[in-house]
Enzyme design. Structure first.
Site, short mmCIF file in Angstrom:
data_model
loop_
_atom_site.label_atom_id
_atom_site.label_comp_id
_atom_site.label_asym_id
_atom_site.label_seq_id
_atom_site.Cartn_x
_atom_site.Cartn_y
_atom_site.Cartn_z
N TYR A 144 1.19 -1.22 -0.10
CA TYR A 144 -0.20 -0.36 -0.17
C TYR A 144 1.04 1.05 -0.16
CZ TYR A 144 -3.21 3.66 2.08
OH TYR A 144 -3.99 4.59 2.24
N ASP A 239 8.97 3.14 -0.36
CA ASP A 239 8.64 3.27 0.34
C ASP A 239 8.15 3.12 1.87
OD1 ASP A 239 6.08 4.40 1.84
OD2 ASP A 239 4.71 3.82 0.31
N LYS A 267 4.03 8.78 8.72
CA LYS A 267 4.70 8.15 10.15
C LYS A 267 5.32 9.10 10.93
CE LYS A 267 1.67 5.19 8.73
NZ LYS A 267 1.28 4.50 6.92
C1 LIG Z 1 -0.13 5.14 6.29
C2 LIG Z 1 1.21 4.44 3.97
C3 LIG Z 1 0.89 5.76 3.21
C4 LIG Z 1 -0.10 6.30 3.57
O1 LIG Z 1 0.11 7.62 4.54
P1 LIG Z 1 -0.54 9.15 4.44
O2 LIG Z 1 0.70 9.38 5.62
O3 LIG Z 1 -1.78 7.91 5.37
O4 LIG Z 1 -0.91 8.94 3.17
C5 LIG Z 1 2.00 5.44 2.29
N1 LIG Z 1 2.35 4.36 1.92
C6 LIG Z 1 2.54 3.79 3.03
C7 LIG Z 1 3.64 1.96 2.91
C8 LIG Z 1 1.83 3.48 4.51
O5 LIG Z 1 1.79 2.79 5.40
#
Ligand SMILES: *Cc1c(COP(=O)(O)O)cnc(C)c1O
Length: 429
Positions: A144, A239, A267
């Site tokens: 994701y 990511d 995060k």
């Molecule tokens: C949480 C997350 C996102 C999205 O971040 P948001 O701050 O919710 O937009 C993208 N990539 C990964 C791997 C994530 O865990």
């Protein structure tokens, strides 16, 4: 357990927001009951509007590696907000957080702050396309990357590389430019590169896939992925919105010692405030405006309060031994759960890395999204419901991982382990 106030607030919220929430997983669609409205958090504990208390393993979906209401973060926020909230100019706090990150990370030389993980990923993809002059991107089934249009694409049936959008509103032309491959398979990746590398700008992966269960990858696979990207002239994006500052100060890049071309963060980097970032070599970041021609901007980017919170959080994470302690504590906790399941003969595996864990209702090692049996989610539903009644808060979906924070004490984890074992007993009765 009393739920009246949360239930009433949720009924009200449904009149205001789609599904009553500002982000879909919060709506408790995959578990029983209605969402709890949380009013307070301290350390590892949270309290809902009905005054029920929980040990929290969701930790705001990952950002709160230091637990709730961390003293230093709170003090930094209060001291900064006393001087105003936003100026739309550079501030000293940006420099401080930027320097702290770059001085402690061998894998990026420059970065740009944004306001969410999604924004970081969206910008990183644009940067990869801008640098390479190519349009197609490769992502993996089970990873994701936020709600970026071109990444809301999932594997279709049949030919692995033809994706289908996982949301209405994503143009078919975007879907065509996104190739979706299975994780843990270098052959399919190389075949794809052989056929289309001259059109592929980048591969994006969660090096620690933690949004669809915890699909821990083999180090050799990640190394092979790096080699193939280099060989075929495709940029590699890690990511690290979850894994960054979670599996170590240098995230998964440091954990596996693999150099990606671009890294995204979110995060933890904001210490509980809305911050994202993307970083790369000086050369690649030189393509970002105003130095280069890949446009990317943000009214509240680098917001001083968020920067101060991030600085306070990361300074604590960088203390000697922080990540070792977190990992050991998590290992002890997970070992207790696993031993219980093994003794009782339950088909449960609890993969873990750093301070992340996931309860998988199977004995098989799971590395790919399609190895998760959707029927196993019934067991998660059962333990989630039981645990809520007993003061343990897990994220409301069996596909979500659990997080342990520095604030979770050994005694709290011991008590939680006993309750989780009891819930597993009930789910397997
Ligand atoms: C949480 C997350 C996102 C999205 O971040 P948001 O701050 O919710 O937009 C993208 N990539 C990964 C791997 C994530 O865990």
């Amino acid at each position: 357990m009393k739920r009246e106030i949360s239930e009433q607030l949720f009924a009200e919220a449904k009149g205001y927001f789609p599904g009553g929430v500002s982000s879909p997983v919060r709506a408790f669609k995959s578990v029983k009951g209605t969402p709890l409205f949380i009013k307070k958090g301290n350390g590892s504990q949270i309290w809902d509007e009905d005054d029920n208390q929980f040990t929290d393993f969701c930790c705001s979906w990952g950002p709160l590696i230091l637990g709730h209401n961390n003293d230093t973060i709170r003090e930094h926020i209060i001291a900064t907000v006393a001087h105003g909230t936003s100026f739309g100019t550079p501030t000293r706090w940006e420099n401080k957080l930027g320097q702290l990150i770059l001085d402690n990370n061998r894998f990026i030389e420059k970065l740009r702050f944004v306001s969410s993980g999604t924004e970081a990923v969206m910008s990183a993809i644009r940067l990869a396309r801008g640098v390479t002059g190519k349009d197609k991107i490769v992502k993996f089934d089970g990873c994701y990357h936020g709600h970026v249009d071109s990444l809301l694409v999932q594997a279709g049936s049949g030919l692995a590389t033809f994706g289908v959008s996982s949301s209405a509103g994503v143009p078919a032309s975007f879907v065509r430019d996104t190739l979706v491959l299975p994780l843990d398979d270098l052959n399919i990746l190389e075949e794809t590169f052989k056929a289309q590398a001259e059109d592929i700008a980048c591969v994006i992966i969660e090096p620690v896939p933690a949004n669809n269960g915890l699909l821990l990858q083999r180090k050799e696979y990640l190394m092979g992925l790096r080699e193939l990207c280099t060989k075929y002239d495709v940029l590699l994006i890690f990511d690290e919105v979850i894994s960054g500052f979670r599996v170590g100060a240098e995230g998964a890049a440091g954990y596996y010692n693999i150099q990606p071309d671009i890294i995204t963060y979110g995060k933890i980097v904001g210490g509980g405030m809305p911050v994202g970032a993307y970083g790369a070599s000086k050369e690649i970041m030189g393509h970002v405006t105003p130095d280069g021609n890949v446009y990317q901007a943000g009214t509240l980017s680098g917001n001083p309060i968020a920067m101060a919170a991030g600085y306070a959080a990361l300074s604590q994470c960088l203390e000697e031994g922080f990540y070792d302690k977190m990992e050991q504590k998590t290992q002890r906790f997970v070992t207790k759960l696993q031993a219980h399941c093994d003794t009782k003969g339950y088909p449960v595996t609890i993969p873990t890395i750093g301070s992340i864990f996931w309860i998988a209702f199977t004995q098989k090692v799971i590395r790919k999204a399609d190895q998760i049996d959707p029927a196993s989610m019934d067991k998660f539903k059962a333990i989630h419901c039981e645990l809520l009644d007993n003061g343990i808060y897990l994220g409301p979906s069996g596909y979500e991982v659990g997080f342990i924070s520095a604030a979770h004490t050994e005694a709290e984890l011991e008590a939680a382990a006993i309750l989780i074992c009891a819930a597993l007993d009930i789910a397997h009765a």
